[in-house]
Design a protein around this motif. Structure first.
Motif, PDB file in Angstrom:
ATOM      1  N   GLY A  98       1.009  -0.954  -0.252  1.00 15.39           N
ATOM      2  CA  GLY A  98      -0.082   0.085  -0.014  1.00 15.39           C
ATOM      3  C   GLY A  98       0.748   1.040  -0.286  1.00 15.39           C
ATOM      4  O   GLY A  98       0.740   2.564  -0.468  1.00 15.39           O
ATOM      5  N   THR A  99       1.515   0.910   0.984  1.00 13.03           N
ATOM      6  CA  THR A  99       2.986   2.504   1.199  1.00 13.03           C
ATOM      7  C   THR A  99       3.521   2.277  -0.724  1.00 13.03           C
ATOM      8  O   THR A  99       3.483   3.512  -0.984  1.00 13.03           O
ATOM      9  N   ALA A 100       3.555   1.363  -1.187  1.00 18.72           N
ATOM     10  CA  ALA A 100       4.566   1.592  -2.252  1.00 18.72           C
ATOM     11  C   ALA A 100       3.172   2.390  -4.106  1.00 18.72           C
ATOM     12  O   ALA A 100       4.415   2.925  -4.468  1.00 18.72           O
ATOM     13  N   PHE A 129       4.156   5.765  -5.709  1.00 18.31           N
ATOM     14  CA  PHE A 129       4.036   5.449  -7.251  1.00 18.31           C
ATOM     15  C   PHE A 129       3.019   6.874  -8.102  1.00 18.31           C
ATOM     16  O   PHE A 129       3.127   7.193  -8.728  1.00 18.31           O
ATOM     17  N   LYS A 130       2.176   7.001  -6.847  1.00 15.76           N
ATOM     18  CA  LYS A 130       0.478   7.675  -7.405  1.00 15.76           C
ATOM     19  C   LYS A 130       1.880   9.275  -7.286  1.00 15.76           C
ATOM     20  O   LYS A 130       0.943  10.251  -7.884  1.00 15.76           O
ATOM     21  N   THR A 131       1.687   9.614  -6.262  1.00 20.34           N
ATOM     22  CA  THR A 131       2.763  10.715  -5.742  1.00 20.34           C
ATOM     23  C   THR A 131       3.711  10.911  -6.520  1.00 20.34           C
ATOM     24  O   THR A 131       3.491  12.716  -7.019  1.00 20.34           O
ATOM     25  N   ASN A 142       3.279  14.629  -9.376  1.00 18.46           N
ATOM     26  CA  ASN A 142       4.466  15.244  -9.256  1.00 18.46           C
ATOM     27  C   ASN A 142       5.248  15.171 -10.760  1.00 18.46           C
ATOM     28  O   ASN A 142       5.622  16.040 -11.270  1.00 18.46           O
ATOM     29  N   GLU A 143       5.800  14.533 -11.629  1.00 19.04           N
ATOM     30  CA  GLU A 143       6.252  14.438 -12.523  1.00 19.04           C
ATOM     31  C   GLU A 143       4.747  14.750 -13.826  1.00 19.04           C
ATOM     32  O   GLU A 143       5.692  16.841 -14.724  1.00 19.04           O
ATOM     33  N   ARG A 144       3.910  14.727 -13.741  1.00 22.28           N
ATOM     34  CA  ARG A 144       2.922  15.485 -14.323  1.00 22.28           C
ATOM     35  C   ARG A 144       3.300  17.167 -14.191  1.00 22.28           C
ATOM     36  O   ARG A 144       2.405  17.905 -15.353  1.00 22.28           O
TER      37      ARG A 144
END
Length: 464
Positions: free
Chosen positions: A420-422, A426-428, A432-434
């Motif tokens: 869940g932490t991973a 990945f989502k954050t 941030n990249e977008r």
């Protein structure tokens, strides 16, 4: 650092710290083996009372080392040696103050602490005897990790590894000497554990006292803000290190609640030793990379930082898969070392461990993300990840999953928390990249011709 490739940086800084911390974990395990074989179950129970205190001290030392290391690496990268020396002195004084406070207060309240940590009347005196040495020598424990971290920031990762390794080996030798030939009892085991960090400090001190690097003590005005910044930047490391103790406590309560009893607790103790080795590999490499991440960030070499992060992810993944295969293939052999006669405990631990560690390759991914974000100034994000994998997701899963899927599912909760932490990381990261991509697309783009136009006036050629 700029001259070295990302792979050479990784093996120069990450691997030595991993080896040093691995020896540190092995000596803790060997300490349990010596005490168990010499003093039996009562001795092990008495020594176990001090484990939370040791974990807190290590977590504090990691926080001080990483917080000061991030600040020092940033100053060294920007060629601000005077500020780096001021922060170095501030970290030494802060560690001395914290260590002295622990030694004085811990010694005064030793009986109360032992009782609070669960010492029963039958083991209380032995627990106090063990705990007293731990708190008395606590300044050396703090200094050993702090000076090791600062040596890495000063370009001497090999020295930090040597200090940790020699301290660990001395503890193993002294454990045997104090417990068997000298028959000193539980106090001998405690003294051996306490002397290990003293050896590490003796190995590290000449580097700083003899000015063999860029960091050494000099006259400098200490600022309260330096201390606050050290603690603030180091707080994710504190949570990351202490999360082992937090999760162990939650699991112990849940194991009893779900009816596993003493066999379950004993099985989880051995699983905890395997977990310690597993996580130590990741924590050691992540700590070793901290000065590299911080330095490259300070000099603006973001490309090499990203390249190093990508290589580290692959390496952490390979280590995680290899460790899991080792547990599947050789787990029973390891478990049997502690209590060969306890067949029921061995069977339970052997059955539970493949499920418990199934997602631990993601633990390395999460720990690396914490270290990278912490080292590059994103302390809040690093803290959020540290809290997610320790005090946020695990208690919820451990409390709810057995009610829904049965008590066997309890062994999967830790790996599910790491997964869940991973997902959160990945989502954050993608978000941030977008955001950065959209921001860059809004900026005007100039060519070399634009630069000439800016300097010499209008030009008929312009590109955007």
């Amino acid at each position: 650092m700029n001259e070295l490739g990302s792979r050479r940086l990784f093996f120069k800084y990450a691997v030595p710290q991993m080896v040093g911390l691995l020896f540190n974990s092995i000596y803790l395990i060997m300490d349990g083996v010596f005490i168990g074989n010499r003093l039996g179950r009562i001795g092990m129970a008495a020594a176990a009372i001090s484990v939370p205190v040791i974990e807190i001290l290590i977590a504090i030392s990691m926080a001080l080392a990483s917080g000061a290391g991030i600040m020092i690496s940033d100053r060294l990268g920007r060629e601000r040696l005077g500020e780096a020396l001021r922060i170095f002195k501030a970290s030494i004084l802060l560690s001395a103050l914290v260590g002295s406070a622990v030694a004085l207060l811990g010694n005064h309240f030793c009986h109360g602490i032992a009782g609070f940590l669960g010492a029963t009347p039958g083991i209380h005196d032995q627990a106090v005897g063990y705990l007293r040495y731990i708190v008395l020598f606590s300044p050396f424990l703090l200094f050993s990790f702090l000076l090791g971290g600062l040596a890495r920031n000063d370009g001497r990762p090999g020295l930090a590894m040597t200090a940790l390794t020699l301290g660990s080996l001395s503890n193993v030798v002294l454990d045997y000497l104090f417990l068997f030939p000298m028959d000193m009892g539980i106090e001998g085991a405690a003294l051996a554990t306490a002397i290990g960090p003293v050896v590490s400090v003796i190995v590290l001190l000449p580097h700083f006292l003899l000015k063999r690097g860029r960091l050494y003590l000099e006259k400098a005005t200490i600022r309260w803000k330096d201390w606050l910044d050290i603690l603030r930047l180091g707080s994710p490391s504190f949570v990351m290190e202490f999360s082992i103790g937090i999760i162990t406590f939650i699991y112990n309560v849940a194991i009893v609640k779900n009816g596993y009893g003493e066999i379950g607790l004993a099985a989880y103790l051995v699983i905890g030793y395997m977990m310690l080795i597993f996580l130590t590999l990741f924590l050691g490499m992540a700590e070793g990379l901290q000065p590299v991440f911080s330095y490259l960030q300070s000099v603006g070499n973001h490309g090499k930082n990203d390249e190093l992060l990508s290589f580290a992810r692959c390496f952490f993944l390979a280590i995680g898969i290899s460790c899991y295969m080792g547990i599947v293939l050789f787990g029973r052999d390891f478990i049997s070392i502690f209590s060969p006669e306890e067949i029921a405990m061995i069977d339970l631990a052997e059955k539970a461990s493949p499920v418990y560690f199934a997602g631990f390759f993601l633990a390395g991914f999460n720990i690396l993300a914490i270290s990278f974000r912490q080292s590059t100034g994103r302390t809040r994000s690093a803290m959020a990840i540290s809290l997610l994998r320790s005090v946020a997701i695990p208690p919820v899963l451990i409390g709810l999953l057995p009610l829904i899927l049965g008590r066997e599912s309890i062994w999967a909760c830790h790996s599910l928390a790491e997964a869940g932490t991973a997902c959160y990381i990945f989502k954050t990261t993608r978000r941030n990249e977008r955001w950065e991509e959209r921001w860059e697309n809004r900026l005007p783009r100039y060519t070399v011709e634009d630069e000439r136009t800016t300097r010499s006036g209008p030009s008929t050629s312009r590109s955007t």
